[in-house]
Design an enzyme around this catalytic site. Structure first.
Site, PDB file in Angstrom:
ATOM      1  N   GLY A  81     107.194 -41.185  46.971  1.00  0.00           N
ATOM      2  CA  GLY A  81     106.473 -41.194  45.708  1.00  0.00           C
ATOM      3  C   GLY A  81     107.164 -42.033  44.654  1.00  0.00           C
ATOM      4  N   ARG A 167     105.022 -53.517  34.998  1.00  0.00           N
ATOM      5  CA  ARG A 167     104.485 -54.136  36.206  1.00  0.00           C
ATOM      6  C   ARG A 167     102.960 -54.109  36.181  1.00  0.00           C
ATOM      7  NH1 ARG A 167     106.779 -52.166  41.815  1.00  0.00           N
ATOM      8  NH2 ARG A 167     105.732 -50.211  41.319  1.00  0.00           N
ATOM      9  N   ARG A 174      99.852 -48.157  48.986  1.00  0.00           N
ATOM     10  CA  ARG A 174     100.795 -48.666  49.982  1.00  0.00           C
ATOM     11  C   ARG A 174     100.433 -48.124  51.366  1.00  0.00           C
ATOM     12  NH1 ARG A 174     105.726 -48.627  46.490  1.00  0.00           N
ATOM     13  NH2 ARG A 174     104.999 -48.057  44.414  1.00  0.00           N
ATOM     14  N   ASP A 244     106.577 -48.022  52.656  1.00  0.00           N
ATOM     15  CA  ASP A 244     106.190 -47.652  51.291  1.00  0.00           C
ATOM     16  C   ASP A 244     106.313 -48.832  50.327  1.00  0.00           C
ATOM     17  OD1 ASP A 244     109.026 -46.826  52.018  1.00  0.00           O
ATOM     18  OD2 ASP A 244     109.198 -46.847  49.842  1.00  0.00           O
ATOM     19  N   ASN A 245     106.811 -49.961  50.818  1.00  0.00           N
ATOM     20  CA  ASN A 245     106.874 -51.180  50.001  1.00  0.00           C
ATOM     21  C   ASN A 245     105.850 -52.223  50.448  1.00  0.00           C
ATOM     22  OD1 ASN A 245     109.022 -50.102  48.580  1.00  0.00           O
ATOM     23  ND2 ASN A 245     110.576 -51.131  49.795  1.00  0.00           N
ATOM     24  N   ASP A 254     107.303 -54.373  45.172  1.00  0.00           N
ATOM     25  CA  ASP A 254     108.536 -53.577  45.122  1.00  0.00           C
ATOM     26  C   ASP A 254     109.771 -54.403  45.466  1.00  0.00           C
ATOM     27  OD1 ASP A 254     107.656 -51.251  44.088  1.00  0.00           O
ATOM     28  OD2 ASP A 254     107.835 -50.066  45.918  1.00  0.00           O
TER      29      ASP A 254
END
Length: 478
Positions: A81, A167, A174, A244-245, A254
């Site tokens: 998360g 950002r 993702r 997750d990236n 990321d």
């Protein structure tokens, strides 16, 4: 600015509401007017500084953090998360496309684990610079609007000052979102809801049925392959290609211990937290496929395995085709035989590595080549002239007759940047900013906005790094 809250309202189980923690004595470090113009924002003012430093809430924002899982360095982490990022909502740009606005470094979230939810100046600046640099290079990427510095004290390996990167992402979804729902929630209904949301928001030309799911997954595979081809052609190493990236839209995402190649090394490792080189430069294409396979496994409850396999089978062809298209444009080659051209590109990369040559500067030399004249300045840089001559003969055979030399050179200049974000330049600018001088940061950013232009007064930014800065690596905390 009006903000939409599609993700938070339609997938409430995937978010947690959070309270931002402001910065002490905030001040602008960097601002992208390009990104601001895209969102029809004015220049940086005091009101924007107060809001983007998290010292006041933006009107209409719903501060939330997303939950997801991920494979990190090959091992599955069931609950990750947004540990130091919070999303305010989605803003529409001048073309009608929505962008998530996120504050990275605005304090703890339920997913911070034992972290403080903060970002330090060096990591905030690096993310801003690489996001905007990649955008101006034409590489699919998230973007950055600003960096806010402060006097807030943050402890990493030593005492540093906190900062926030603002950002912008077309989506923060993702691969790890789908893994989380499948393996943690084990809720097929929620998985289908997440897939349908993704298609409706970002692939509206598709239907939310079996046929649409099949085409959607194939598009995700294709976008990922295109992104990786751009990375390899630009000499870019991401450093932490965890699932997750990985963006579901195929955007570079990321950024941590990234690096553009200086002296070319096929097995370049830019992350000194990755001693075994899992995410080395030459392994990025294979890792992206491995990550797509993990995504396919997570999607298997709602997409038939035959459709998933068919989508994965398209990865290699898309990657090779896109990479060859980029490299042919960089080298001035006409369309031709795939095997022959791959061998020609591979031969060039071997020359660069064997002769310890700079990747970007070497490729830029194609912009000054006069086809048919028999001499290439790159030869002067090579220690092994015989090996270069053997390669160059093969290269010349592949060139078409060039009628307009000036146009040919302009095309090579438009494909081969003179300026990239070299780690040593970022480090020098960061150190200056840490000492209160932001001008080097601003100068570097302005150079990166026009990477293909000569910018004669900025030529020193294209120099090979000093010995200490060649192949400079960073850690995951960067």
């Amino acid at each position: 600015m009006e903000l939409r809250q599609a993700f938070a309202t339609q997938l409430p189980w995937a978010v947690s509401q959070v309270d931002p923690q402001g910065l002490d004595n905030p001040r602008w470090l960097l601002w992208s007017q390009d990104a601001a113009d895209m969102l029809s924002l004015a220049g940086p003012d005091e009101n924007a500084l107060t809001v983007l430093s998290a010292n006041a809430r933006m009107a209409g924002a719903r501060y939330h953090a997303q939950v997801y899982a991920g494979h990190q360095f090959g091992g599955y982490s069931p609950r990750l998360g947004d540990g130091r990022s919070m999303i305010l909502g989605e803003a529409k740009d001048i073309k009608g496309q929505y962008w998530d606005i996120a504050l990275k470094g605005a304090g703890k979230t339920p997913y911070s684990r034992h972290g403080d939810g903060r970002a330090v100046l060096r990591s905030a600046v690096r993310e801003f610079l690489v996001s905007e640099a990649m955008f101006h290079l034409g590489i699919p990427t998230t973007r950055a609007l600003a960096v806010v510095g402060s006097d807030t004290q943050v402890w990493r390996e030593s005492l540093e000052t906190g900062a926030i990167t603002v950002r912008l992402a077309r989506s923060h979804i993702r691969f790890g979102h789908f893994e989380y729902v499948t393996y943690c929630g084990r809720n097929r209904g929620r998985l289908k809801q997440l897939v349908d949301f993704t298609i409706n928001q970002y692939f509206p030309h598709l239907s939310c049925n079996d046929a649409g799911y099949r085409v959607w997954f194939a598009e995700v595979v294709k976008r990922t392959a295109v992104m990786i081809a751009h990375w390899q052609a630009a000499g870019f190493a991401h450093g932490v290609m965890n699932t997750d990236n990985m963006s579901i839209l195929g955007d570079s995402f990321d950024f941590g211990p990234f690096s553009f190649q200086d002296t070319y090394r096929e097995h370049f490792i830019c992350n000194h937290s990755d001693p075994e080189g899992r995410y080395a430069f030459d392994r990025q294409p294979g890792i992206a496929l491995w990550n797509l396979q993990r995504l396919a496994q997570a999607l298997s409850p709602v997409i038939p395995s035959d459709d998933l396999v068919a989508g994965l089978d398209s990865y290699q062809q898309t990657l090779v085709e896109q990479y060859l298209t980029l490299m042919r444009h960089k080298m001035g080659l006409p369309a031709g035989e795939e095997v022959e051209d791959l061998a020609l590109v591979s031969g060039l990369m071997k020359l660069l590595e064997d002769n310890a040559l700079d990747y970007t500067n070497s490729m830029r030399m194609f912009a000054h080549l006069h086809p048919g004249k028999g001499h290439f300045a790159l030869r002067d840089e090579c220690r092994n002239k015989a090996a270069f001559d053997d390669w160059f003969k093969l290269y010349e055979k592949r060139l078409d007759q060039v009628a307009d030399i000036e146009l040919w050179q302009q095309q090579r200049q438009a494909a081969n940047p003179k300026y990239i974000l070299r780690n040593y330049l970022a480090q020098e600018a960061i150190e200056a900013a840490q000492n209160g001088d932001n001008q080097p940061l601003e100068n570097l950013y302005q150079v990166l906005r026009n990477p293909f232009d000569e910018q004669s007064d900025m030529a020193h930014y294209a120099c090979r790094p000093p010995h200490w800065g060649d192949g400079l690596t960073c850690s995951c905390s960067s």
